[in-house]
Design a protein around this motif. Sequence first.
Motif, PDB file in Angstrom:
ATOM      1  N   ASP A 165     -83.421 -29.567  90.468  1.00  0.00           N
ATOM      2  CA  ASP A 165     -82.565 -28.396  90.721  1.00  0.00           C
ATOM      3  C   ASP A 165     -83.003 -27.544  91.908  1.00  0.00           C
ATOM      4  OD1 ASP A 165     -80.583 -28.856  88.889  1.00  0.00           O
ATOM      5  OD2 ASP A 165     -81.629 -27.804  87.272  1.00  0.00           O
ATOM      6  N   ARG A 166     -83.839 -28.085  92.770  1.00  0.00           N
ATOM      7  CA  ARG A 166     -84.224 -27.388  94.001  1.00  0.00           C
ATOM      8  C   ARG A 166     -83.744 -28.189  95.194  1.00  0.00           C
ATOM      9  NH1 ARG A 166     -90.256 -26.875  93.403  1.00  0.00           N
ATOM     10  NH2 ARG A 166     -90.208 -27.112  91.169  1.00  0.00           N
ATOM     11  N   PRO A 167     -83.184 -27.524  96.207  1.00  0.00           N
ATOM     12  CA  PRO A 167     -82.725 -28.264  97.390  1.00  0.00           C
ATOM     13  C   PRO A 167     -83.894 -28.989  98.062  1.00  0.00           C
ATOM     14  CG  PRO A 167     -82.062 -25.957  97.502  1.00  0.00           C
ATOM     15  CD  PRO A 167     -82.949 -26.094  96.324  1.00  0.00           C
ATOM     16  N   ILE A 168     -83.644 -30.213  98.504  1.00  0.00           N
ATOM     17  CA  ILE A 168     -84.709 -30.926  99.212  1.00  0.00           C
ATOM     18  C   ILE A 168     -84.838 -30.331 100.602  1.00  0.00           C
ATOM     19  CG2 ILE A 168     -84.394 -33.045  97.895  1.00  0.00           C
ATOM     20  CD1 ILE A 168     -83.001 -34.237 100.302  1.00  0.00           C
ATOM     21  N   LYS A 169     -86.036 -30.390 101.145  1.00  0.00           N
ATOM     22  CA  LYS A 169     -86.292 -29.748 102.442  1.00  0.00           C
ATOM     23  C   LYS A 169     -86.068 -30.697 103.608  1.00  0.00           C
ATOM     24  CE  LYS A 169     -87.370 -25.776 100.849  1.00  0.00           C
ATOM     25  NZ  LYS A 169     -86.357 -24.766 100.920  1.00  0.00           N
ATOM     26  N   ASN A 170     -86.571 -31.920 103.514  1.00  0.00           N
ATOM     27  CA  ASN A 170     -86.451 -32.858 104.632  1.00  0.00           C
ATOM     28  C   ASN A 170     -86.817 -34.261 104.173  1.00  0.00           C
ATOM     29  OD1 ASN A 170     -89.180 -32.628 104.296  1.00  0.00           O
ATOM     30  ND2 ASN A 170     -89.584 -31.712 106.275  1.00  0.00           N
ATOM     31  N   ASN A 171     -86.833 -35.187 105.108  1.00  0.00           N
ATOM     32  CA  ASN A 171     -87.251 -36.577 104.906  1.00  0.00           C
ATOM     33  C   ASN A 171     -86.416 -37.342 103.886  1.00  0.00           C
ATOM     34  OD1 ASN A 171     -89.238 -36.402 106.830  1.00  0.00           O
ATOM     35  ND2 ASN A 171     -90.796 -35.775 105.371  1.00  0.00           N
ATOM     36  N   ALA A 172     -85.128 -37.062 103.798  1.00  0.00           N
ATOM     37  CA  ALA A 172     -84.237 -37.843 102.940  1.00  0.00           C
ATOM     38  C   ALA A 172     -83.843 -39.116 103.692  1.00  0.00           C
ATOM     39  CB  ALA A 172     -83.004 -37.040 102.576  1.00  0.00           C
ATOM     40  N   PHE A 173     -83.832 -40.239 102.976  1.00  0.00           N
ATOM     41  CA  PHE A 173     -83.384 -41.496 103.574  1.00  0.00           C
ATOM     42  C   PHE A 173     -82.533 -42.253 102.564  1.00  0.00           C
ATOM     43  CE2 PHE A 173     -87.285 -42.617 101.444  1.00  0.00           C
ATOM     44  CZ  PHE A 173     -87.092 -43.911 100.979  1.00  0.00           C
ATOM     45  N   VAL A 174     -81.789 -43.241 103.064  1.00  0.00           N
ATOM     46  CA  VAL A 174     -80.827 -43.975 102.245  1.00  0.00           C
ATOM     47  C   VAL A 174     -81.134 -45.465 102.315  1.00  0.00           C
ATOM     48  CG1 VAL A 174     -78.380 -44.501 101.921  1.00  0.00           C
ATOM     49  CG2 VAL A 174     -79.062 -42.247 102.690  1.00  0.00           C
ATOM     50  N   THR A 175     -81.039 -46.127 101.169  1.00  0.00           N
ATOM     51  CA  THR A 175     -81.165 -47.582 101.082  1.00  0.00           C
ATOM     52  C   THR A 175     -79.856 -48.136 100.543  1.00  0.00           C
ATOM     53  OG1 THR A 175     -83.517 -47.413 100.624  1.00  0.00           O
ATOM     54  CG2 THR A 175     -82.474 -49.477 100.069  1.00  0.00           C
ATOM     55  N   GLY A 199     -69.577 -63.258  94.802  1.00  0.00           N
ATOM     56  CA  GLY A 199     -69.786 -62.872  93.416  1.00  0.00           C
ATOM     57  C   GLY A 199     -70.322 -61.466  93.241  1.00  0.00           C
ATOM     58  N   SER A 200     -70.655 -60.792  94.325  1.00  0.00           N
ATOM     59  CA  SER A 200     -71.138 -59.412  94.206  1.00  0.00           C
ATOM     60  C   SER A 200     -69.996 -58.507  93.805  1.00  0.00           C
ATOM     61  CB  SER A 200     -71.711 -58.926  95.534  1.00  0.00           C
ATOM     62  OG  SER A 200     -72.867 -59.630  95.859  1.00  0.00           O
ATOM     63  N   ARG A 201     -70.277 -57.593  92.879  1.00  0.00           N
ATOM     64  CA  ARG A 201     -69.245 -56.663  92.427  1.00  0.00           C
ATOM     65  C   ARG A 201     -69.511 -55.239  92.867  1.00  0.00           C
ATOM     66  NH1 ARG A 201     -68.189 -58.000  86.263  1.00  0.00           N
ATOM     67  NH2 ARG A 201     -70.286 -57.195  86.148  1.00  0.00           N
ATOM     68  N   TYR A 202     -70.734 -54.934  93.298  1.00  0.00           N
ATOM     69  CA  TYR A 202     -71.093 -53.571  93.701  1.00  0.00           C
ATOM     70  C   TYR A 202     -72.020 -53.606  94.903  1.00  0.00           C
ATOM     71  CZ  TYR A 202     -69.662 -52.469  88.931  1.00  0.00           C
ATOM     72  OH  TYR A 202     -68.958 -52.346  87.776  1.00  0.00           O
ATOM     73  N   ILE A 203     -72.018 -52.503  95.649  1.00  0.00           N
ATOM     74  CA  ILE A 203     -73.131 -52.228  96.551  1.00  0.00           C
ATOM     75  C   ILE A 203     -73.806 -50.975  95.991  1.00  0.00           C
ATOM     76  CG2 ILE A 203     -72.180 -53.332  98.596  1.00  0.00           C
ATOM     77  CD1 ILE A 203     -71.561 -50.576  99.719  1.00  0.00           C
ATOM     78  N   VAL A 204     -75.104 -50.943  96.070  1.00  0.00           N
ATOM     79  CA  VAL A 204     -75.887 -49.854  95.506  1.00  0.00           C
ATOM     80  C   VAL A 204     -76.433 -49.013  96.652  1.00  0.00           C
ATOM     81  CG1 VAL A 204     -77.829 -49.247  94.032  1.00  0.00           C
ATOM     82  CG2 VAL A 204     -76.536 -51.329  93.574  1.00  0.00           C
ATOM     83  N   VAL A 205     -76.131 -47.722  96.619  1.00  0.00           N
ATOM     84  CA  VAL A 205     -76.624 -46.785  97.625  1.00  0.00           C
ATOM     85  C   VAL A 205     -77.582 -45.831  96.920  1.00  0.00           C
ATOM     86  CG1 VAL A 205     -75.995 -45.003  99.291  1.00  0.00           C
ATOM     87  CG2 VAL A 205     -74.479 -46.959  98.937  1.00  0.00           C
ATOM     88  N   GLU A 206     -78.832 -45.798  97.404  1.00  0.00           N
ATOM     89  CA  GLU A 206     -79.844 -44.915  96.839  1.00  0.00           C
ATOM     90  C   GLU A 206     -80.300 -43.928  97.893  1.00  0.00           C
ATOM     91  OE1 GLU A 206     -82.928 -47.614  95.642  1.00  0.00           O
ATOM     92  OE2 GLU A 206     -82.052 -47.875  93.656  1.00  0.00           O
ATOM     93  N   VAL A 207     -80.350 -42.662  97.520  1.00  0.00           N
ATOM     94  CA  VAL A 207     -80.879 -41.623  98.401  1.00  0.00           C
ATOM     95  C   VAL A 207     -82.242 -41.233  97.841  1.00  0.00           C
ATOM     96  CG1 VAL A 207     -80.534 -39.319  99.347  1.00  0.00           C
ATOM     97  CG2 VAL A 207     -78.567 -40.799  98.956  1.00  0.00           C
ATOM     98  N   CYS A 208     -83.253 -41.256  98.701  1.00  0.00           N
ATOM     99  CA  CYS A 208     -84.617 -40.926  98.299  1.00  0.00           C
ATOM    100  C   CYS A 208     -85.188 -39.889  99.256  1.00  0.00           C
ATOM    101  CB  CYS A 208     -85.503 -42.168  98.322  1.00  0.00           C
ATOM    102  SG  CYS A 208     -84.959 -43.469  97.214  1.00  0.00           S
ATOM    103  N   ARG A 209     -86.264 -39.274  98.836  1.00  0.00           N
ATOM    104  CA  ARG A 209     -86.992 -38.335  99.691  1.00  0.00           C
ATOM    105  C   ARG A 209     -88.401 -38.874  99.865  1.00  0.00           C
ATOM    106  NH1 ARG A 209     -90.604 -34.135  99.130  1.00  0.00           N
ATOM    107  NH2 ARG A 209     -90.550 -32.695 100.867  1.00  0.00           N
ATOM    108  N   ARG A 210     -88.827 -38.988 101.114  1.00  0.00           N
ATOM    109  CA  ARG A 210     -90.161 -39.489 101.419  1.00  0.00           C
ATOM    110  C   ARG A 210     -91.135 -38.324 101.483  1.00  0.00           C
ATOM    111  NH1 ARG A 210     -89.926 -43.944 105.239  1.00  0.00           N
ATOM    112  NH2 ARG A 210     -89.633 -44.988 103.269  1.00  0.00           N
ATOM    113  N   SER A 211     -92.181 -38.417 100.657  1.00  0.00           N
ATOM    114  CA  SER A 211     -93.238 -37.421 100.643  1.00  0.00           C
ATOM    115  C   SER A 211     -94.556 -38.152 100.853  1.00  0.00           C
ATOM    116  CB  SER A 211     -93.255 -36.670  99.313  1.00  0.00           C
ATOM    117  OG  SER A 211     -94.387 -35.846  99.241  1.00  0.00           O
ATOM    118  N   PHE A 212     -95.371 -37.639 101.756  1.00  0.00           N
ATOM    119  CA  PHE A 212     -96.625 -38.318 102.046  1.00  0.00           C
ATOM    120  C   PHE A 212     -97.641 -38.144 100.922  1.00  0.00           C
ATOM    121  CE2 PHE A 212     -94.682 -37.451 106.184  1.00  0.00           C
ATOM    122  CZ  PHE A 212     -94.506 -38.757 106.587  1.00  0.00           C
ATOM    123  N   SER A 213     -97.483 -37.100 100.127  1.00  0.00           N
ATOM    124  CA  SER A 213     -98.440 -36.878  99.046  1.00  0.00           C
ATOM    125  C   SER A 213     -98.059 -37.606  97.758  1.00  0.00           C
ATOM    126  CB  SER A 213     -98.582 -35.386  98.768  1.00  0.00           C
ATOM    127  OG  SER A 213     -97.330 -34.850  98.388  1.00  0.00           O
TER     128      SER A 213
END
Length: 183
Positions: free
Chosen positions: A23-33, A71-85
Amino acid sequence: MANTHNRSLEVTIISGEDLRINDRPIKNNAFVTVKADSCCSPSSQDSAKPDAQGESYPYWDEKLRVELPAGSRYIVVEVCRRSFSTGDKLVGTVWIPVSDFIGDYTPENYLHFLSYRLRDAKGLRNGIINISVRVVSSSYKGTSSCSSRRPPLVPGFRMPADRENHGGTVTGVPAWYPNQWKA
């Protein structure tokens, strides 16, 4: 009907909206797979570079290439945040049905602009992802030459130009609607 051969998708990750972690806005380093969900064969995946300054409204505008096995029925999109710690943290996921951009009467190389609601690991709403998807056929090379491409095979429905020779009647299926105001 969709073809049964492998296809290549050009997925452009445009932007994200209101992305949050706990429930907190992410600050940076968001990426998508982006990857294809396939039960029959291994799927390919591609990732966008992290957005360093977009905060909870990141902007990528990055093209990714994903092979879509038959035969694929979906594509999966994931949003992640990269944190070095703490490493990569999942922000949200969406499973996009392939039928949203394949199997319609649109041509193979048609560009679809799509927006989807992301869900976090608990299944709760967590932002929106804006993407575009193009099914790249083997004959499409990105050139403007129309002579090498054939028009899509779409059934043609024509109305007679002259009503006098064809009677001017219209044929259809009658529809019955119950009168809801009758007692």
